[in-house]
Design an enzyme around this catalytic site. Sequence first.
Site, PDB file in Angstrom:
ATOM      1  N   LYS A  37      35.461  30.080  39.845  1.00 16.16           N
ATOM      2  CA  LYS A  37      36.749  30.371  40.480  1.00 16.16           C
ATOM      3  C   LYS A  37      36.623  31.538  41.466  1.00 16.16           C
ATOM      4  CE  LYS A  37      38.942  31.088  36.553  1.00 16.16           C
ATOM      5  NZ  LYS A  37      37.875  30.883  35.544  1.00 16.16           N
ATOM      6  N   ARG A  71      47.141  31.658  32.160  1.00 10.42           N
ATOM      7  CA  ARG A  71      46.160  31.307  31.137  1.00 10.42           C
ATOM      8  C   ARG A  71      46.822  30.902  29.833  1.00 10.42           C
ATOM      9  NH1 ARG A  71      41.607  34.618  33.276  1.00 10.42           N
ATOM     10  NH2 ARG A  71      39.755  34.137  32.085  1.00 10.42           N
ATOM     11  N   ARG A 128      25.161  35.954  35.245  1.00  4.83           N
ATOM     12  CA  ARG A 128      26.059  36.900  35.922  1.00  4.83           C
ATOM     13  C   ARG A 128      26.018  38.254  35.212  1.00  4.83           C
ATOM     14  NH1 ARG A 128      32.263  35.172  36.742  1.00  4.83           N
ATOM     15  NH2 ARG A 128      32.536  35.923  34.623  1.00  4.83           N
ATOM     16  N   ARG A 177      29.340  43.538  34.074  1.00  6.80           N
ATOM     17  CA  ARG A 177      30.514  43.244  33.237  1.00  6.80           C
ATOM     18  C   ARG A 177      30.080  43.139  31.788  1.00  6.80           C
ATOM     19  NH1 ARG A 177      34.300  38.544  35.691  1.00  6.80           N
ATOM     20  NH2 ARG A 177      34.778  38.414  33.462  1.00  6.80           N
ATOM     21  N   ARG A 230      35.164  33.930  24.484  1.00 10.86           N
ATOM     22  CA  ARG A 230      35.987  33.625  25.668  1.00 10.86           C
ATOM     23  C   ARG A 230      36.099  32.118  25.873  1.00 10.86           C
ATOM     24  NH1 ARG A 230      32.657  36.820  29.697  1.00 10.86           N
ATOM     25  NH2 ARG A 230      33.958  35.908  31.317  1.00 10.86           N
TER      26      ARG A 230
HETATM   27  P1  ADP Z   1      36.539  34.932  33.422  1.00  7.92           P
HETATM   28  O1  ADP Z   1      37.309  33.840  34.089  1.00  7.92           O
HETATM   29  O2  ADP Z   1      35.093  34.947  33.807  1.00  7.92           O
HETATM   30  O3  ADP Z   1      36.776  35.030  31.936  1.00  7.92           O
HETATM   31  P2  ADP Z   1      38.299  36.959  34.499  1.00  7.92           P
HETATM   32  O4  ADP Z   1      37.771  37.960  35.443  1.00  7.92           O
HETATM   33  O5  ADP Z   1      39.274  35.950  35.003  1.00  7.92           O
HETATM   34  O6  ADP Z   1      36.989  36.306  33.944  1.00  7.92           O
HETATM   35  O7  ADP Z   1      38.972  37.678  33.234  1.00  7.92           O
HETATM   36  C1  ADP Z   1      38.297  38.645  32.493  1.00  7.92           C
HETATM   37  C2  ADP Z   1      39.129  38.993  31.249  1.00  7.92           C
HETATM   38  O8  ADP Z   1      40.403  39.547  31.649  1.00  7.92           O
HETATM   39  C3  ADP Z   1      39.497  37.811  30.337  1.00  7.92           C
HETATM   40  O9  ADP Z   1      38.485  37.499  29.411  1.00  7.92           O
HETATM   41  C4  ADP Z   1      40.770  38.353  29.666  1.00  7.92           C
HETATM   42  O10 ADP Z   1      40.455  39.261  28.629  1.00  7.92           O
HETATM   43  C5  ADP Z   1      41.448  39.144  30.763  1.00  7.92           C
HETATM   44  N1  ADP Z   1      42.406  38.303  31.511  1.00  7.92           N
HETATM   45  C6  ADP Z   1      42.264  37.870  32.794  1.00  7.92           C
HETATM   46  N2  ADP Z   1      43.314  37.109  33.160  1.00  7.92           N
HETATM   47  C7  ADP Z   1      44.146  37.053  32.085  1.00  7.92           C
HETATM   48  C8  ADP Z   1      45.385  36.403  31.812  1.00  7.92           C
HETATM   49  N3  ADP Z   1      45.994  35.650  32.737  1.00  7.92           N
HETATM   50  N4  ADP Z   1      45.939  36.570  30.581  1.00  7.92           N
HETATM   51  C9  ADP Z   1      45.359  37.319  29.662  1.00  7.92           C
HETATM   52  N5  ADP Z   1      44.175  37.949  29.832  1.00  7.92           N
HETATM   53  C10 ADP Z   1      43.569  37.821  31.030  1.00  7.92           C
END
Ligand code: ADP
Length: 190
Positions: free
Chosen positions: A14, A89, A128, A134, A146
């Site tokens: 994404k 999400r 990554r 990260r 996750r």
């Molecule tokens: P990825 O898609 O690789 O998991 P992101 O950068 O989108 O990584 O998100 C990293 C973390 O941030 C997630 O694992 C979660 O803990 C938190 N997060 C991101 N977006 C949301 C959301 N919409 N609702 C709740 N937690 C979120």
Amino acid sequence: MKNIVLFGPPGAGKGTQSEFLVAEYGFVHLSTGDIFRQNISQNSELGILAKTFIDKGKLVPDSITIDMLKSELLKYSDSVGFLFDGFPRTEDQAEALDVFLAKEELEITAMIALEVSNDELKYRLLERGKVSGRSDDANPEIIDNRLKIYFEETDIVKRHYEKQGKYIALSGMGSVNEISTVLKTKIDRL
Ligand code: ADP
């Protein structure tokens, strides 16, 4: 004006495709993960709180995430379109987004999902983790958590958009350029 939700599990690509779409269409890119990480690096109150969830591979609670997204979106009143990445999400986030956008006389045009096999996702996230710094990418147990949460809580959000006739899925396997080309074809048709 097109407002797109880019959807898919962690590691689906994404973030990578968002860069292409922002360059191609001028979307305002709203990545909740990026906004959380920015807050973490600034040691803000929100960042300190979010980190306690992110480091365990958990979702940040809806109320916090939704409020943050709303205040971020309101900063861009002259946007040509929004690209949502990592949001919504949960079903509650999807409903809150519809209500909030309607107040601004906006709506989601489409959710576009990138589909990638589980083995490929784990491989990409671990790779990554070697370079991104990260902490949530470096540890296989956190990655598994996750992915588990994604398939238990987030995957169903697609039904919200399917019901509205706005769901489009495409393969996220292949080269970055191949996927960008397919994405562009889909968005141009909207
Ligand atoms: P990825 O898609 O690789 O998991 P992101 O950068 O989108 O990584 O998100 C990293 C973390 O941030 C997630 O694992 C979660 O803990 C938190 N997060 C991101 N977006 C949301 C959301 N919409 N609702 C709740 N937690 C979120």
